[in-house]
Design a protein around this motif. Structure first.
Motif, PDB file in Angstrom:
ATOM      1  N   ARG A  62       0.828  -1.213   0.000  1.00 55.43           N
ATOM      2  CA  ARG A  62       0.000   0.000   0.000  1.00 55.43           C
ATOM      3  C   ARG A  62       0.858   1.257   0.000  1.00 55.43           C
ATOM      4  N   PHE A  63       1.952   1.207   0.718  1.00 57.51           N
ATOM      5  CA  PHE A  63       2.887   2.336   0.726  1.00 57.51           C
ATOM      6  C   PHE A  63       3.413   2.600  -0.690  1.00 57.51           C
ATOM      7  N   CYS A  64       3.822   1.549  -1.387  1.00 55.15           N
ATOM      8  CA  CYS A  64       4.345   1.697  -2.752  1.00 55.15           C
ATOM      9  C   CYS A  64       3.267   2.246  -3.686  1.00 55.15           C
ATOM     10  N   ARG A  65       2.045   1.753  -3.528  1.00 57.81           N
ATOM     11  CA  ARG A  65       0.947   2.203  -4.394  1.00 57.81           C
ATOM     12  C   ARG A  65       0.585   3.658  -4.129  1.00 57.81           C
ATOM     13  N   LEU A  72       6.299  -3.469  -4.847  1.00 53.23           N
ATOM     14  CA  LEU A  72       7.624  -3.150  -4.309  1.00 53.23           C
ATOM     15  C   LEU A  72       8.690  -3.117  -5.391  1.00 53.23           C
ATOM     16  N   SER A  73       8.625  -4.024  -6.358  1.00 54.57           N
ATOM     17  CA  SER A  73       9.695  -4.108  -7.355  1.00 54.57           C
ATOM     18  C   SER A  73       9.825  -2.829  -8.166  1.00 54.57           C
ATOM     19  N   ASP A  74       8.710  -2.330  -8.756  1.00 60.54           N
ATOM     20  CA  ASP A  74       8.827  -1.125  -9.562  1.00 60.54           C
ATOM     21  C   ASP A  74       9.075   0.111  -8.692  1.00 60.54           C
ATOM     22  N   PHE A  75       8.594   0.088  -7.435  1.00 55.10           N
ATOM     23  CA  PHE A  75       8.906   1.180  -6.506  1.00 55.10           C
ATOM     24  C   PHE A  75      10.414   1.254  -6.285  1.00 55.10           C
ATOM     25  N   ARG A  76      11.061   0.110  -6.080  1.00 55.68           N
ATOM     26  CA  ARG A  76      12.498   0.121  -5.779  1.00 55.68           C
ATOM     27  C   ARG A  76      13.336   0.476  -6.992  1.00 55.68           C
ATOM     28  N   ILE A  77      12.852   0.147  -8.185  1.00 61.28           N
ATOM     29  CA  ILE A  77      13.574   0.574  -9.381  1.00 61.28           C
ATOM     30  C   ILE A  77      13.569   2.093  -9.483  1.00 61.28           C
ATOM     31  N   ASP A  78      12.407   2.708  -9.267  1.00 62.51           N
ATOM     32  CA  ASP A  78      12.340   4.169  -9.295  1.00 62.51           C
ATOM     33  C   ASP A  78      13.108   4.789  -8.135  1.00 62.51           C
ATOM     34  N   LEU A  79      13.130   4.109  -6.989  1.00 56.59           N
ATOM     35  CA  LEU A  79      13.891   4.603  -5.850  1.00 56.59           C
ATOM     36  C   LEU A  79      15.387   4.614  -6.173  1.00 56.59           C
ATOM     37  N   ALA A  80      15.863   3.589  -6.867  1.00 59.09           N
ATOM     38  CA  ALA A  80      17.276   3.547  -7.269  1.00 59.09           C
ATOM     39  C   ALA A  80      17.598   4.667  -8.258  1.00 59.09           C
ATOM     40  N   LEU A  81      16.692   4.906  -9.202  1.00 60.63           N
ATOM     41  CA  LEU A  81      16.882   6.007 -10.141  1.00 60.63           C
ATOM     42  C   LEU A  81      16.928   7.348  -9.412  1.00 60.63           C
ATOM     43  N   SER A  82      16.039   7.517  -8.457  1.00 58.31           N
ATOM     44  CA  SER A  82      16.005   8.757  -7.687  1.00 58.31           C
ATOM     45  C   SER A  82      17.271   8.916  -6.851  1.00 58.31           C
ATOM     46  N   LEU A  83      17.718   7.818  -6.251  1.00 53.44           N
ATOM     47  CA  LEU A  83      18.931   7.863  -5.436  1.00 53.44           C
ATOM     48  C   LEU A  83      20.145   8.280  -6.254  1.00 53.44           C
ATOM     49  N   ALA A  84      20.173   7.831  -7.507  1.00 54.10           N
ATOM     50  CA  ALA A  84      21.310   8.165  -8.371  1.00 54.10           C
ATOM     51  C   ALA A  84      21.414   9.659  -8.635  1.00 54.10           C
ATOM     52  N   LYS A  85      20.306  10.391  -8.442  1.00 48.15           N
ATOM     53  CA  LYS A  85      20.302  11.835  -8.676  1.00 48.15           C
ATOM     54  C   LYS A  85      20.740  12.633  -7.452  1.00 48.15           C
ATOM     55  N   GLN A  86      20.882  11.945  -6.304  1.00 51.24           N
ATOM     56  CA  GLN A  86      21.194  12.666  -5.081  1.00 51.24           C
ATOM     57  C   GLN A  86      22.693  12.925  -4.980  1.00 51.24           C
ATOM     58  N   PRO A  87      23.097  14.044  -4.353  1.00 51.35           N
ATOM     59  CA  PRO A  87      24.527  14.255  -4.068  1.00 51.35           C
ATOM     60  C   PRO A  87      24.979  13.228  -3.030  1.00 51.35           C
ATOM     61  N   ARG A  88      25.914  12.379  -3.407  1.00 49.18           N
ATOM     62  CA  ARG A  88      26.348  11.321  -2.487  1.00 49.18           C
ATOM     63  C   ARG A  88      27.785  10.929  -2.813  1.00 49.18           C
ATOM     64  N   PRO A  89      28.534  10.428  -1.822  1.00 47.72           N
ATOM     65  CA  PRO A  89      29.964  10.200  -2.010  1.00 47.72           C
ATOM     66  C   PRO A  89      30.313   8.906  -2.721  1.00 47.72           C
ATOM     67  N   HIS A  90      29.359   7.981  -2.923  1.00 47.88           N
ATOM     68  CA  HIS A  90      29.710   6.714  -3.543  1.00 47.88           C
ATOM     69  C   HIS A  90      28.746   6.386  -4.666  1.00 47.88           C
ATOM     70  N   GLY A  91      28.985   5.245  -5.311  1.00 42.28           N
ATOM     71  CA  GLY A  91      28.366   4.982  -6.601  1.00 42.28           C
ATOM     72  C   GLY A  91      26.899   4.616  -6.577  1.00 42.28           C
ATOM     73  N   PHE A  92      26.371   4.442  -7.754  1.00 42.33           N
ATOM     74  CA  PHE A  92      24.963   4.128  -7.977  1.00 42.33           C
ATOM     75  C   PHE A  92      24.614   2.744  -7.441  1.00 42.33           C
ATOM     76  N   VAL A  93      23.439   2.618  -6.832  1.00 39.34           N
ATOM     77  CA  VAL A  93      22.942   1.324  -6.353  1.00 39.34           C
ATOM     78  C   VAL A  93      22.043   0.748  -7.434  1.00 39.34           C
ATOM     79  N   GLU A  94      22.498  -0.308  -8.054  1.00 45.71           N
ATOM     80  CA  GLU A  94      21.729  -0.909  -9.144  1.00 45.71           C
ATOM     81  C   GLU A  94      20.556  -1.707  -8.599  1.00 45.71           C
ATOM     82  N   PRO A  95      19.372  -1.562  -9.196  1.00 45.95           N
ATOM     83  CA  PRO A  95      18.228  -2.360  -8.739  1.00 45.95           C
ATOM     84  C   PRO A  95      18.515  -3.853  -8.855  1.00 45.95           C
TER      85      PRO A  95
END
Length: 287
Positions: A62-65, A72-95
């Motif tokens: 329900r949270f994802c919807r 959960l699966s498509d939510f986490r894919i978009d979450l990984a894409l969003s995370l890649a846009k954040q200022p952060r010191p280490h690399g991208f987390v691949e779904p």
């Protein structure tokens, strides 16, 4: 390598952060974990997440919807894409591969099956890695016998299961999370070869920005595979459209055919067709 540019104001992490004051206690706890330890949220199983938060899997769904995702699966894919846009010191987390396979699975199978009908009887094939490419390899008829090369380990396995095709791997370093091969050995193996058709996947499709993928090295390898083939067919289900772009593979004018389940009235199709892409539609799957 080109990436998607500045963080979008409406990306998923921003929307979760903005929604926090309005969420129920259980929903707020899920949001807190998403924001405080995004990588763990992407990598843990749903059971592990629910156990940690003392919540149920239906509540997690329900949270994802609530943020416009089927699960959960498509939510986490978009979450990984969003995370890649954040200022952060280490690399991208691949779904996770399992998440990418679960999203819109029936549509991916239909797209893959339709794409097999576009292949000439004598065509040699170069096949990308990815969930839809895996379905495509499984759907290939046993006759005629084909020469196939791929950088996807599961793609190769599925093509071999047909029992007739000559299947080659590009070589290279194994990316465990994607079960694919990458690195200079891939380009080296393609240098002296020429294929009739490259069957390609993409993580994001944008009529203006072109075709993009999660990782810079994957974008580089995919371009090399395109150059080794006379024709490129892209398999992309509707979930790949209008997502934040990361690493650009190519513009739309470099693709010959797109097979998709996008709604026939979606304006993206007309924009792609204007750039010379042949559109092949499969019926959208019922939710």
């Amino acid at each position: 390598m080109e990436n998607g540019g500045a963080q979008q104001e409406d990306d998923l992490i921003s929307r979760i952060r903005e929604s926090q004051p309005t969420l129920t206690t259980k929903m707020a706890a899920i949001a807190d974990l998403c924001l405080a330890d995004t990588e763990r949220f992407i990598r843990n199983t749903s059971r592990e997440i629910c156990a940690e938060l003392n919540t149920s899997e239906p509540t997690l769904i329900r949270f994802c919807r609530q943020f416009g995702h089927a699960g959960l699966s498509d939510f986490r894919i978009d979450l990984a894409l969003s995370l890649a846009k954040q200022p952060r010191p280490h690399g991208f987390v691949e779904p996770l591969t399992v998440d990418r396979r679960r999203v819109n699975m029936e549509a991916k199978k239909s797209i893959a099956e339709r794409a097999t009908t576009l292949i000439g009887s004598g065509d040699t094939l170069l096949i990308d890695n990815g969930s839809t490419a895996e379905f495509f390899a499984s759907a290939l008829p046993t006759d005629p016998k084909r020469i196939i090369m791929t950088n996807g380990l599961v793609v190769a396995q599925n093509a071999l299961a047909n029992g007739t095709h000559d299947v080659m791997l590009t070589g290279g370093r194994i990316r465990p999370n994607a079960l694919s091969l990458t690195g200079r050995m891939v380009e080296g193996s393609l240098g002296a070869m020429r294929f009739d058709t490259f069957v390609m996947g993409a993580d994001t499709v944008d009529p203006n920005g072109g075709f993009s993928t999660f990782r810079e090295d994957e974008a580089h390898i995919t371009r090399a595979m395109m150059q080794a083939a006379a024709r490129t067919i892209v398999l992309a289900d509707r979930t790949k459209f209008k997502k934040p772009a990361l690493h650009r593979i190519c513009g739309c004018d470099a693709v010959d055919v797109l097979v998709t389940d996008l709604d026939p009235n979606d304006p993206a199709l007309a924009a792609l067709a204007e750039q010379g892409v042949e559109i092949v539609l499969v019926p959208p799957q019922s939710p």
